[in-house]
Design an enzyme around this catalytic site. Structure first.
Site, PDB file in Angstrom:
ATOM      1  N   SER A  95      -0.676 -18.931 -44.312  1.00 42.33           N
ATOM      2  CA  SER A  95      -0.857 -19.773 -45.318  1.00 42.33           C
ATOM      3  C   SER A  95      -0.371 -21.205 -44.832  1.00 42.33           C
ATOM      4  CB  SER A  95      -0.177 -19.163 -46.813  1.00 42.33           C
ATOM      5  OG  SER A  95      -0.134 -20.163 -47.568  1.00 42.33           O
ATOM      6  N   GLU A 101      -9.851  -9.011 -41.063  1.00 44.52           N
ATOM      7  CA  GLU A 101     -10.959  -9.579 -41.963  1.00 44.52           C
ATOM      8  C   GLU A 101     -11.989 -10.205 -40.766  1.00 44.52           C
ATOM      9  OE1 GLU A 101      -8.187 -12.634 -43.462  1.00 44.52           O
ATOM     10  OE2 GLU A 101      -7.320 -11.444 -44.923  1.00 44.52           O
ATOM     11  N   HIS A 130     -48.328 -20.202  -8.852  1.00 44.33           N
ATOM     12  CA  HIS A 130     -48.717 -20.877 -10.017  1.00 44.33           C
ATOM     13  C   HIS A 130     -48.039 -20.082 -11.583  1.00 44.33           C
ATOM     14  CE1 HIS A 130     -51.343 -21.888 -13.418  1.00 44.33           C
ATOM     15  NE2 HIS A 130     -51.831 -22.926 -12.639  1.00 44.33           N
ATOM     16  N   LYS A 141       4.205 -16.254 -44.574  1.00 49.16           N
ATOM     17  CA  LYS A 141       3.360 -15.248 -45.057  1.00 49.16           C
ATOM     18  C   LYS A 141       2.430 -14.944 -43.775  1.00 49.16           C
ATOM     19  CE  LYS A 141      -0.061 -14.445 -48.906  1.00 49.16           C
ATOM     20  NZ  LYS A 141      -1.257 -14.031 -47.879  1.00 49.16           N
ATOM     21  N   THR A 187      -7.462   8.941 -53.550  1.00 53.00           N
ATOM     22  CA  THR A 187      -8.680   8.907 -53.941  1.00 53.00           C
ATOM     23  C   THR A 187      -9.040   8.165 -55.199  1.00 53.00           C
ATOM     24  OG1 THR A 187      -8.613  10.722 -55.177  1.00 53.00           O
ATOM     25  CG2 THR A 187      -9.238  11.270 -52.893  1.00 53.00           C
ATOM     26  N   HIS A 188     -10.025   7.218 -55.326  1.00 53.56           N
ATOM     27  CA  HIS A 188     -10.357   6.324 -56.255  1.00 53.56           C
ATOM     28  C   HIS A 188      -9.068   5.246 -56.222  1.00 53.56           C
ATOM     29  CE1 HIS A 188     -13.361   9.131 -58.029  1.00 53.56           C
ATOM     30  NE2 HIS A 188     -12.559   9.836 -57.894  1.00 53.56           N
ATOM     31  N   THR A 228     -48.058 -12.774 -23.267  1.00 54.73           N
ATOM     32  CA  THR A 228     -46.897 -13.012 -23.996  1.00 54.73           C
ATOM     33  C   THR A 228     -46.737 -11.378 -24.976  1.00 54.73           C
ATOM     34  OG1 THR A 228     -46.743 -15.163 -24.144  1.00 54.73           O
ATOM     35  CG2 THR A 228     -45.600 -14.110 -25.596  1.00 54.73           C
TER      36      THR A 228
END
Length: 474
Positions: free
Chosen positions: A327, A340, A138, A333, A196-197, A149
């Site tokens: 492209s 990505e 059963h 290209k 940097t930056h 559950t």
């Protein structure tokens, strides 16, 4: 043959596809939740089968399945039950789990779906008619014995998550780490300019830069292990509200022990079944680690994307393999598509983390969290995506990456930050003035120093040696 058969549950009759292994409660859920068309992830279905197997083992060993009374099973029936559980765990009946992810918040529909499939398959293994009304094995009395559950569905989520981290995510991350570490070693003598930056900074070696990426992935591996550790406690044994009603006191421990034996993962019984049933903090913690891994993968792939920019008007310090035309309008290209892809996966995982965190914080009221299916789906999806994109990134990008020494070294001498190594010799103010003068005149730091006789040639040569700038100096 008719397309449907009539099944009955506590609410009455319902039409079920004629050859389906599931029964009435599953069909009701199919009809009630026509939401996304997304069934449970296969990994969770397999885990449910495995958890049911562990529960049946525990009940067998405790004598519960074979005890005298109405629900007694003989040894042959117990074996059939165990075999049916293992078949579900092996993926043999994935098509028999049609219930939508966005269902009852406890996962009851999917728990009963599992019970029904296992029950009917066990009857079939015994040579019986799985469509008969009286079930010798059963779905509730035997397959779901000692369970609710509320403790079994989160147990299955934990087991699925831990297994997929171990079998999919960790090997993928390890492979990426090994490739990046190897590239770092191969590229250790290539001098390039630091940034940097996004502005010119002092020189470093390309191997050092990529070695930093490798260390990020090494730390991600440790985070993946901590993510798995967060779900090792299993709620099984708490039943409806954590009290363990209708189950044996040893049931939870024995289920965890059986699952540990089957998987090789160190699962344990929940320390506190009221917490184990009601809260999904461990899953929130687990996905938090996955979110951090996603953040790392985004960062590493984006940095590699920048380093590969070009080929003529960007940095182009790393040559990325050409995978496909980039492209529909610009012939020739080629784009950094693998980077990505990884970045998009990272974004999705970060979104999933919001789902898991929100569900953990707001979905648990009193003795039950009612957001479990979506939490399980989101977590397993994140593991699946992170694993898949990492493997693809390794195979189709990282392994084939090449250094471009000419592009790396071309800008080093021109960098105004070369002046930094002159600080100990001429001081910060003079060095800053020299950098501004070099920028205005278009000359290099070395050229200006020679013209103005700022330092003796041997001192200048030693101070402006790019390789020496890449390491601490005594």
């Amino acid at each position: 043959m008719t397309q449907f058969r009539v099944e009955r549950d506590s609410m009455g009759e319902v039409q079920v596809p004629a050859q389906a292994y599931y029964s009435a409660q599953t069909q009701r859920a199919v009809e009630n939740f026509p939401v996304s068309g997304w069934p449970l992830p296969p990994a969770l279905v397999h885990s449910l089968g495995l958890v049911k197997f562990a529960c049946a083992v525990a009940n067998r060993d405790l004598g519960k399945l074979t005890q005298s009374g109405k629900n007694r099973l003989n040894d042959q029936q117990v074996t059939a039950l165990l075999d049916a559980c293992k078949e579900v765990a092996a993926g043999k009946f994935d098509q028999e789990f049609p219930v939508d992810v966005f269902q009852t918040g406890s996962g009851t529909s999917s728990n009963m779906n599992t019970n029904e499939v296992i029950s009917n398959r066990a009857i079939e293994i015994l040579g019986g008619d799985r469509f008969q009304k009286e079930k010798p094995v059963h779905p509730n009395d035997h397959v779901n014995m000692g369970q609710s559950t509320n403790d079994i569905f989160p147990t299955a989520i934990h087991v699925a998550v831990a297994m997929r981290i171990r079998d999919d995510l960790l090997p993928a991350l390890q492979k990426l780490h090994d490739v990046l570490k190897q590239k770092a070693s191969e590229w250790d003598k290539i001098i390039k300019i630091g940034r940097t930056h996004l502005a010119d900074a002092t020189p470093l070696r390309l191997g050092q830069e990529v070695g930093g990426f490798a260390r990020q992935i090494e730390m991600s591996i440790e985070r993946a292990k901590r993510a798995s550790d967060a779900v090792l406690e299993l709620p099984a044994g708490g039943t409806a509200v954590g009290t363990g009603i209708n189950t044996h006191p040893e049931f939870g421990h024995r289920v965890a022990e059986a699952l540990a034996k089957e998987t090789g993962i160190a699962f344990i019984e929940a320390v506190d079944h009221f917490e184990g049933n009601a809260q999904r903090d461990g899953l929130v913690e687990c996905h938090g680690q996955l979110r951090t891994i996603a953040s790392t993968l985004f960062n590493v792939s984006n940095n590699i994307r920048w380093l590969g920019s070009g080929p003529r008007c960007g940095f182009y310090e790393i040559k990325l393999p050409d995978r496909q035309p980039g492209s529909s309008i610009m012939p020739g290209k080629v784009n950094p598509v693998m980077c990505e892809s990884m970045m998009q996966v990272a974004a999705r995982v970060m979104g999933n983390d919001q789902t898991v965190a929100f569900s953990g914080a707001t979905g648990g009221q009193f003795q039950l969290n009612i957001m479990m299916p979506v939490m399980g789906h989101a977590t397993l999806e994140s593991i699946h995506l992170l694993s898949g994109v990492t493997r693809a990134f390794v195979d189709f990008c990282a392994i084939e990456m090449e250094a471009n020494p000419e592009a790396c070294e071309a800008s080093v001498e021109k960098s105004l930050s070369m002046v930094t190594s002159l600080n100990p010799h001429i001081g910060y103010e003079k060095a800053a003035s020299l950098a501004k003068q070099a920028f205005k005149s278009g000359k290099t730091i070395r050229e200006l120093c020679r013209e103005e006789g700022i330092l003796p040639e041997h001192t200048l040569k030693e101070a402006l040696d790019p390789m020496s700038m890449t390491e601490p100096q005594a």
